[in-house]
Every structure is written in structure tokens, then in C-alpha cells.
Enzyme design. Sequence first.
Site, PDB file in Angstrom:
ATOM      1  CB  SER A 122     -11.733  -6.125  15.447  1.00  0.00           C
ATOM      2  OG  SER A 122     -11.002  -6.348  16.597  1.00  0.00           O
ATOM      3  CG  HIS A 143     -13.996  -2.836  12.392  1.00  0.00           C
ATOM      4  ND1 HIS A 143     -14.357  -4.085  11.944  1.00  0.00           N
ATOM      5  CD2 HIS A 143     -12.705  -2.960  12.807  1.00  0.00           C
ATOM      6  CE1 HIS A 143     -13.348  -4.901  12.078  1.00  0.00           C
ATOM      7  NE2 HIS A 143     -12.332  -4.245  12.595  1.00  0.00           N
ATOM      8  CG  ASN A 193     -12.697  -9.368  12.530  1.00  0.00           C
ATOM      9  OD1 ASN A 193     -11.847  -9.770  11.728  1.00  0.00           O
ATOM     10  ND2 ASN A 193     -12.610  -8.190  13.120  1.00  0.00           N
TER      11      ASN A 193
HETATM   12  N1  CAA Z   1       0.805   1.077   5.235  1.00  0.00           N
HETATM   13  C1  CAA Z   1       0.499   1.873   4.204  1.00  0.00           C
HETATM   14  N2  CAA Z   1       0.504   1.467   2.931  1.00  0.00           N
HETATM   15  C2  CAA Z   1       0.833   0.187   2.676  1.00  0.00           C
HETATM   16  C3  CAA Z   1       1.179  -0.704   3.697  1.00  0.00           C
HETATM   17  C4  CAA Z   1       1.146  -0.211   5.034  1.00  0.00           C
HETATM   18  N3  CAA Z   1       1.426  -0.992   6.070  1.00  0.00           N
HETATM   19  N4  CAA Z   1       1.465  -1.904   3.145  1.00  0.00           N
HETATM   20  C5  CAA Z   1       1.311  -1.766   1.808  1.00  0.00           C
HETATM   21  N5  CAA Z   1       0.923  -0.505   1.539  1.00  0.00           N
HETATM   22  C6  CAA Z   1       0.599   0.046   0.214  1.00  0.00           C
HETATM   23  C7  CAA Z   1       1.751   0.078  -0.734  1.00  0.00           C
HETATM   24  O1  CAA Z   1       2.490   1.267  -0.636  1.00  0.00           O
HETATM   25  C8  CAA Z   1       1.060  -0.029  -2.076  1.00  0.00           C
HETATM   26  O2  CAA Z   1       0.521   1.234  -2.427  1.00  0.00           O
HETATM   27  P1  CAA Z   1       0.288   1.635  -3.992  1.00  0.00           P
HETATM   28  O3  CAA Z   1      -0.707   0.650  -4.546  1.00  0.00           O
HETATM   29  O4  CAA Z   1      -0.239   3.001  -3.927  1.00  0.00           O
HETATM   30  O5  CAA Z   1       1.623   1.520  -4.636  1.00  0.00           O
HETATM   31  C9  CAA Z   1      -0.126  -0.943  -1.797  1.00  0.00           C
HETATM   32  O6  CAA Z   1      -0.350  -0.854  -0.395  1.00  0.00           O
HETATM   33  C10 CAA Z   1       0.170  -2.352  -2.189  1.00  0.00           C
HETATM   34  O7  CAA Z   1       1.347  -2.725  -1.498  1.00  0.00           O
HETATM   35  P2  CAA Z   1       2.484  -3.671  -2.044  1.00  0.00           P
HETATM   36  O8  CAA Z   1       2.501  -3.630  -3.548  1.00  0.00           O
HETATM   37  O9  CAA Z   1       3.746  -3.413  -1.330  1.00  0.00           O
HETATM   38  O10 CAA Z   1       2.067  -5.077  -1.516  1.00  0.00           O
HETATM   39  P3  CAA Z   1       0.783  -5.867  -1.812  1.00  0.00           P
HETATM   40  O11 CAA Z   1       0.304  -5.669  -3.201  1.00  0.00           O
HETATM   41  O12 CAA Z   1       1.108  -7.223  -1.324  1.00  0.00           O
HETATM   42  O13 CAA Z   1      -0.318  -5.221  -0.858  1.00  0.00           O
HETATM   43  C11 CAA Z   1      -1.549  -5.232   1.128  1.00  0.00           C
HETATM   44  C12 CAA Z   1      -0.168  -5.183   0.533  1.00  0.00           C
HETATM   45  C13 CAA Z   1      -2.306  -3.950   0.782  1.00  0.00           C
HETATM   46  C14 CAA Z   1      -1.374  -5.334   2.633  1.00  0.00           C
HETATM   47  C15 CAA Z   1      -2.308  -6.448   0.503  1.00  0.00           C
HETATM   48  O14 CAA Z   1      -1.520  -7.605   0.660  1.00  0.00           O
HETATM   49  C16 CAA Z   1      -3.655  -6.692   1.103  1.00  0.00           C
HETATM   50  O15 CAA Z   1      -4.639  -6.062   0.761  1.00  0.00           O
HETATM   51  N6  CAA Z   1      -3.702  -7.646   2.056  1.00  0.00           N
HETATM   52  C17 CAA Z   1      -4.952  -7.966   2.761  1.00  0.00           C
HETATM   53  C18 CAA Z   1      -5.181  -6.968   3.849  1.00  0.00           C
HETATM   54  C19 CAA Z   1      -6.425  -7.249   4.600  1.00  0.00           C
HETATM   55  O16 CAA Z   1      -7.146  -8.206   4.381  1.00  0.00           O
HETATM   56  N7  CAA Z   1      -6.705  -6.384   5.568  1.00  0.00           N
HETATM   57  C20 CAA Z   1      -7.846  -6.544   6.437  1.00  0.00           C
HETATM   58  C21 CAA Z   1      -7.410  -7.224   7.670  1.00  0.00           C
HETATM   59  S1  CAA Z   1      -8.747  -7.516   8.748  1.00  0.00           S
HETATM   60  C22 CAA Z   1      -8.815  -6.136   9.670  1.00  0.00           C
HETATM   61  O17 CAA Z   1      -8.012  -5.252   9.633  1.00  0.00           O
HETATM   62  C23 CAA Z   1      -9.970  -6.093  10.572  1.00  0.00           C
HETATM   63  C24 CAA Z   1      -9.780  -6.625  11.891  1.00  0.00           C
HETATM   64  O18 CAA Z   1     -10.587  -6.277  12.737  1.00  0.00           O
HETATM   65  C25 CAA Z   1      -8.771  -7.615  12.250  1.00  0.00           C
END
Ligand code: CAA
Length: 293
Positions: A122, A143, A193
Site C-alpha cells: 500500500s 494494489h 494512500n
Molecule cells: N466483503 C465482501 N463484501 C462486502 C464486505 C466485505 N467485507 N463488506 C460489505 N460488502 C458488500 C455487501 O455485501 C454489499 O454488497 P451489495 O451491494 O452487492 O449488496 C456492499 O458491500 C455494501 O455493503 P453494506 O450495504 O453492508 O454496507 P455499506 O453500504 O456500508 O458498504 C463498504 C460497506 C463497501 C465497506 C462501504 O462502506 C465502503 O465503500 N467503505 C469505504 C471502503 C474504502 O474506502 N476502502 C478503501 C480502503 S483503502 C485501502 O484498502 C487501501 C490501502 O492500502 C489501505
Amino acid sequence: MATQPLGRVGIAGAGTMGRGIAQVFAQGGWQVVLSDPAQAQLSSAVDSISRGMDREVSKGRMAHAEKEEALDRVEAVSELSPMASVDLVVEAVSESLPVKQEVFGRLDRICRPGVILASNTSSISIARLASASGRPGETVGMHFMNPVPVMELVEVVRGAETSRETLSATHRIVKGLGKTPVEVNDSPGFVSNRVLMPMINEAAFCVHEGVGTAENVDAIMRMGMNHPMGPLALADLIGLDVCLDIMETLNDGFRDSKYRPCPLLKSMVSAGHLGRKTGRGFYRYGRRVQGDS
Ligand code: CAA
């Protein structure tokens, strides 16, 4: 009748990211060799991949039989030596330069010539991993974002010596997984990041300095900026140890005080409050998620 796999991919590391990456490759038709020296980590990864695929079945995006086939394509191994038979490696071990360098050196000795060695790092320099790999033309950043099965983006990082062939193969592979590659140059934290982590760090400073509670900081970013989750809930999802490692990489790489890690983040990591995976971070969670890293 079972379909022919697209190719064989080796995933090194079965933590949060490695298992998510393994799931999307298996669903995308690849034979997956998932390696981790810790047996407990491997078994928990296979369970979590199975649960992740069940989620796809329950959403009607995958038939039950397809799930069984995809899961059968995942082979969990405790050594790196089976990587001798793969066509591509995605490294997803812990976010530590010496650990990754050691893995890249071993992969170079094990893998066939020409095999692409991609890193899910990352923030760590692809050039430094490329020099450890001994095959800089075939070393690239791939990534993925967390949660891997859900997020569309894969940040493709071009090291100074990454070849044009490696880059175009990486784009092709990522698109084949149903994701969108976006290419950037090698620089601490890349783009994702470098932009995201200072926001999370600043949110932690707001709590540290008593400007707002974690709940209020997150509510402001959710409702005021339309972020799907607040920065501190996101930090808990990513892992506070990972967030701190990335801030340290930015701080060391740019030597600019705007990247200094928040003392609250440091003290939470020292106390073992790493977010969802330990059951406690800026928030408390019901149960510890076994084997996540
Ligand atoms: N694994 C698989 N699927 C998941 C999941 C998981 N851990 N968590 C949620 N989902 C799925 C759900 O099943 C749902 O799918 P459908 O749309 O097909 O029904 C969808 O994601 C939305 O989930 P929810 O309705 O339960 O919850 P939500 O609307 O709050 O979404 C989220 C959850 C997708 C995590 C959303 O909150 C989100 O996009 N958050 C931001 C995530 C983000 O920014 N990620 C990047 C992080 S930085 C990184 O990863 C890089 C690094 O180097 C650190």
C-alpha cells in the site's frame, strides 16, 4: 463440467488482503495457490473465502455449483515452493520492507523466468522490491482496496524499470477480474494512500486534541462529505497498524512534518487496539476476527 482455469496465480500471504485477492482470482477463473507459513491463518482464510463466495451466491451473482468449483480452485499451502508452477504472483505479506524484500528474493529463485511478481503493497517503493526481486522488468504494484471483493479500483504502480509488457499484462489481468486498473508512478503511498492516510491521520488528531469524538468526526465526513463510512471507521477496517505503517512510510519518504503520525494512532497500535481484527480500535466490535492481519 469443470472449466479450464485461466492460469495459475500464487498469492503470498493469507491475511485480510491476501484472502480477498485469492477470492477474486478464484471467482475470475484462476487456479489459486494461497501461501502462508501460519496454518491457522490459512484455515481461517479458506473459511473466509468460502463465506465471501456464499455472499455472492446469496446475492444471485454466482450459482452454488460455481462457488464449489471456484473454491476447489483454491489450494492452501504453507511453503513458497509451490510458486514454481504459477504464471503470476501477487505478494500480500505484512507491510514491512525487510519482510517483503525477503519474500521477493525467494520468489525470484523459485518462480520461472518471465513470471510477473506483483506486490499489493500500500505504500512501499516498487523500485526497492524490484531490486530485491532480481527481475525489475517483471516487478509491478497491483494494489487492491479493502474489501477486495467489493472495491472496483486496482492501483497499478509502475516502478522505474517495470517493462511495458508487464504493465499491459497487469492491466489485462485486472480487467479480467472485473476491476478497473488506474496506473500511477512509484512514489511513497502512491496516490491512494498519499491522499487517504493524511485524512485518516487528521481525523485521529481531531479526537486526540478533543476537537470531536470519533462518532462525531465520522458523522461529519459521512453526512457532510458523502463518504460511505467515516475515516475512523475506515481506519478500523483497514487496520490501525497498517495505517501507522503507511504514515511512517510517508513521513520517512517525504520528510515533511505534515505526515507525522498522530500520537493517538501510535498509542492505540502499541496497546494492540488495531481495529476490527482485534475487536477494538476507534470503535468496539463484537468479536475478534481470527487470523486477520
Ligand atoms: N466483503 C465482501 N463484501 C462486502 C464486505 C466485505 N467485507 N463488506 C460489505 N460488502 C458488500 C455487501 O455485501 C454489499 O454488497 P451489495 O451491494 O452487492 O449488496 C456492499 O458491500 C455494501 O455493503 P453494506 O450495504 O453492508 O454496507 P455499506 O453500504 O456500508 O458498504 C463498504 C460497506 C463497501 C465497506 C462501504 O462502506 C465502503 O465503500 N467503505 C469505504 C471502503 C474504502 O474506502 N476502502 C478503501 C480502503 S483503502 C485501502 O484498502 C487501501 C490501502 O492500502 C489501505
